[in-house]
Scaffold this active site. Structure first.
Site, short mmCIF file in Angstrom:
data_model
loop_
_atom_site.label_atom_id
_atom_site.label_comp_id
_atom_site.label_asym_id
_atom_site.label_seq_id
_atom_site.Cartn_x
_atom_site.Cartn_y
_atom_site.Cartn_z
N HIS A 49 23.30 30.77 67.13
CA HIS A 49 24.11 29.46 67.25
C HIS A 49 25.03 29.21 65.98
CE1 HIS A 49 21.80 28.43 70.64
NE2 HIS A 49 20.54 28.76 69.93
N TYR A 82 32.33 23.92 65.37
CA TYR A 82 32.59 25.41 65.73
C TYR A 82 33.42 26.19 64.95
CZ TYR A 82 29.75 23.78 69.44
OH TYR A 82 28.65 23.08 70.12
#
Length: 152
Positions: free
Chosen positions: A109, A32
Site C-alpha cells: 500500500h 499517493y
C-alpha cells in the site's frame, strides 16, 4: 525458492495493481504522490532485471480480472506483489485466490492505511500475505521486489 522455479531462468514476479491505481500521479497526489503507474512499473522492471527477476505488471479495475491473474500465477510465477487498492477492504474472493497460491504474496500500500479512515484499517489480504508493506510510498514496490528476490 518456489517449487515452480527452475534455477536456469529468472524468478518471475507478477505485479498486480487494483482499482484506481491507473490514476496514480493524478488521484489525490497529497496521499499517493505524483509518480504515475507507468513510472512505478518501469522502475519495478528495471530493479527486477538488476535482481534477476522478470516482472510482469498488470492493472485492472475489475475484481474478476485480478482473480484470473492470481490464478494464472499458480503455475507461471514465483511470487506475487499486489496492491489490491479498494479490494483490500472488500474482496473475500481476491483473498481466497491469493490464499491458494503456493508462492510468496507481498501486499503493498502506498499510503499508511492504518493512519487513514477506519474502513481502511481492515485488510482481507494481510492475514494470508507473506509480507505487508504500507506507508512507504511507491518505494514499497521496490522493497517488495527486494523481499521476493531474497526469498528465491
Amino acid at each position: 525458492m518456489s517449487q515452480n522455479r527452475d534455477a536456469e531462468r529468472p524468478g518471475r514476479v507478477l505485479l498486480l495493481h487494483g482499482p484506481n491505481l491507473n490514476l496514480l500521479g493524478r488521484r489525490e497526489p497529497g496521499v499517493y504522490g505524483t509518480t504515475t503507474l507507468a513510472d512505478v512499473n518501469a522502475r519495478c522492471r528495471d530493479l527486477g532485471a538488476e535482481l534477476g527477476l522478470e516482472v510482469d505488471a498488470r492493472q485492472s479495475n475489475h475484481e474478476g480480472v485480478l482473480i484470473d491473474a492470481v490464478q494464472e500465477a499458480m503455475a507461471d510465477f514465483d511470487a506475487v506483489v499486489i496492491n489490491p487498492g479498494g479490494y483490500t477492504h472488500t474482496s473475500v474472493a481476491l483473498r481466497d485466490a491469493l490464499a491458494a497460491l503456493p508462492v510468496p504474496v507481498v501486499e503493498v500500500h502506498i499510503s499508511n492505511v492504518h493512519a487513514r479512515e477506519p474502513f481502511r484499517h481492515h485488510s482481507y489480504v494481510s492475514p494470508i500475505a507473506t509480507a505487508v508493506i504500507a506507508g512507504a510510498g511507491v518505494l514499497g514496490y521496490e522493497l517488495a521486489l527486494r523481499y521476493c528476490a531474497a526469498r528465491m
